[in-house]
Enzyme design. Sequence first.
Site, mmCIF file in Angstrom:
data_model
loop_
_atom_site.group_PDB
_atom_site.id
_atom_site.type_symbol
_atom_site.label_atom_id
_atom_site.label_comp_id
_atom_site.label_asym_id
_atom_site.label_seq_id
_atom_site.Cartn_x
_atom_site.Cartn_y
_atom_site.Cartn_z
ATOM 1 N N HIS A 121 4.943 -25.856 22.085
ATOM 2 C CA HIS A 121 4.419 -26.157 21.100
ATOM 3 C C HIS A 121 3.958 -25.023 20.161
ATOM 4 O O HIS A 121 3.002 -24.216 20.928
ATOM 5 C CB HIS A 121 3.126 -27.038 21.437
ATOM 6 C CG HIS A 121 3.621 -28.489 22.085
ATOM 7 N ND1 HIS A 121 2.812 -28.830 22.999
ATOM 8 C CD2 HIS A 121 4.604 -29.175 21.763
ATOM 9 C CE1 HIS A 121 3.302 -29.935 23.555
ATOM 10 N NE2 HIS A 121 4.402 -30.245 22.678
ATOM 11 N N GLU A 173 -3.415 -25.535 30.660
ATOM 12 C CA GLU A 173 -3.876 -25.625 29.154
ATOM 13 C C GLU A 173 -5.022 -24.623 29.015
ATOM 14 O O GLU A 173 -6.131 -24.808 29.728
ATOM 15 C CB GLU A 173 -4.476 -27.061 29.185
ATOM 16 C CG GLU A 173 -3.349 -28.205 29.401
ATOM 17 C CD GLU A 173 -2.631 -28.299 27.909
ATOM 18 O OE1 GLU A 173 -1.522 -28.988 27.903
ATOM 19 O OE2 GLU A 173 -3.047 -27.662 27.082
HETATM 20 C C1 GEM Z 1 0.558 -31.899 27.005
HETATM 21 S S1 GEM Z 1 1.063 -32.398 28.543
HETATM 22 C C2 GEM Z 1 0.368 -33.907 28.661
HETATM 23 C C3 GEM Z 1 0.126 -34.151 29.883
HETATM 24 N N1 GEM Z 1 -0.606 -35.410 30.241
HETATM 25 C C4 GEM Z 1 -0.899 -35.839 31.438
HETATM 26 N N2 GEM Z 1 -1.481 -37.004 31.611
HETATM 27 N N3 GEM Z 1 -0.502 -35.148 32.524
HETATM 28 C C5 GEM Z 1 1.471 -32.547 25.740
HETATM 29 O O1 GEM Z 1 2.661 -32.060 25.666
HETATM 30 O O2 GEM Z 1 0.850 -33.409 25.163
HETATM 31 C C6 GEM Z 1 0.478 -30.550 27.077
HETATM 32 C C7 GEM Z 1 0.090 -30.121 25.378
HETATM 33 O O3 GEM Z 1 0.495 -30.429 24.455
HETATM 34 O O4 GEM Z 1 -0.862 -29.003 25.478
HETATM 35 ZN ZN ZN Z 2 1.365 -28.102 24.074
#
Ligand code: GEM
Ligand code: ZN
Length: 376
Positions: free
Chosen positions: A167, A336
């Site tokens: 991203h 994250e």
């Molecule tokens: C997230 S990863 C989302 C993971 N969700 C769960 N419940 N494990 C994405 O891609 O939306 C990573 C991000 O964007 O930072």
């Molecule tokens: Zn991301």
Amino acid sequence: MQINSNFDSGNIEVIDASSPQQVLLAIRADLNSAHFQWFHFQVSGLQPGQRYGFSLGNAGQSSYKNAWSGYNAVASYDQVNWFRVPSRFENGALNFDIEPLHAQIWFAYFEPYSRERHALLIEDAQRLAGAELFACGKSIEGRPIELLRISRNPQAQRKIWLIAQQHPGEHMAEWFMQGVIERLQQRDDAELNALLEQADLYLVPNMNPDGAFRGHLRTNVAGRDLNRAWQSASEADSPEVYFVQQQMRAVGVDLFLDIHGDEEIPHVFAAGCEGNPGFSSRLAALDKEFRDQLMAIGAEFQTTFGYTPDQFGQANTTLACNAVGLEFDCLAFTIEMPFKDHDDRPNPHTGWNGARSMQLGKDVLSVAAAMVGKLR
Ligand code: GEM
Ligand code: ZN
């Protein structure tokens, strides 16, 4: 007063700059996508000491509109030292004021990681950290997707992969990778040397250079969210993922970390692949130990706040973490970092920033060193 965003990772549109106390701006959407949230622009021709007000009028329609409460914009006079500017989300706009100390200032959603800095990182990795450019893919616009390998022992059995910034607006991800590569430059680091006796590292410091350059939040230039492309990657619209998946299948994966940033949650956290159908008690134990170890070494990390864990068998396997964890039956995480601050150890002046992202990268290598012997 001039406002400019025509530069690497720049993103703003001027709606009305006739009143310096209420400059009306809008964030531009990602190409071929409705996503937007990342902003980065320069203001010059300022009168130090005079008050200026800026209003991002479409913040309320952004991808994560609830993320603006509790968020403070970042600013810099020199593009090196970044600080937080008190911001208010009101009537669908993100507003912030400043009495500048100098005639020009930059504002951004997070401390930017530039393509120039990326090029230096790739160079330093090879020149100073002993990395080799193992393979190089190409983004849709032809920018390199560098896959670096650090291999110090030909008999090393384990393959540890770290990829970052799928991203493109999540600039903290490549700051994290700079921390990893900086630590790899230390040749007297016993913990690291022990890790590299047993494992080769495979690093992709930036998965989405086109999006990063264009000031995107979420997608590549084809409008694809790369972290939803891991079951359908193609050379046409997601060559970035397609390339890395090919390399993973050629090399193998024993530990996978996908480095991201989160708009809403003011904490550092990890999301695992607990929803995968193959998520065994072995992987569950490794998942817990990884988190416990990261806490134990005093890293800026916590396990109280984060995404709701997936129910068993309910994982979205289009995400890298789940797709790789499933395909390679390996420990896999999405790491994250916050666009706001890590409220467990808040720093109101900087919020979460590049330096703290780098330190987390260094700390994660310590956990990898502690666990490398247990990954299989
Ligand atoms: C997230 S990863 C989302 C993971 N969700 C769960 N419940 N494990 C994405 O891609 O939306 C990573 C991000 O964007 O930072
Ligand atoms: Zn991301």
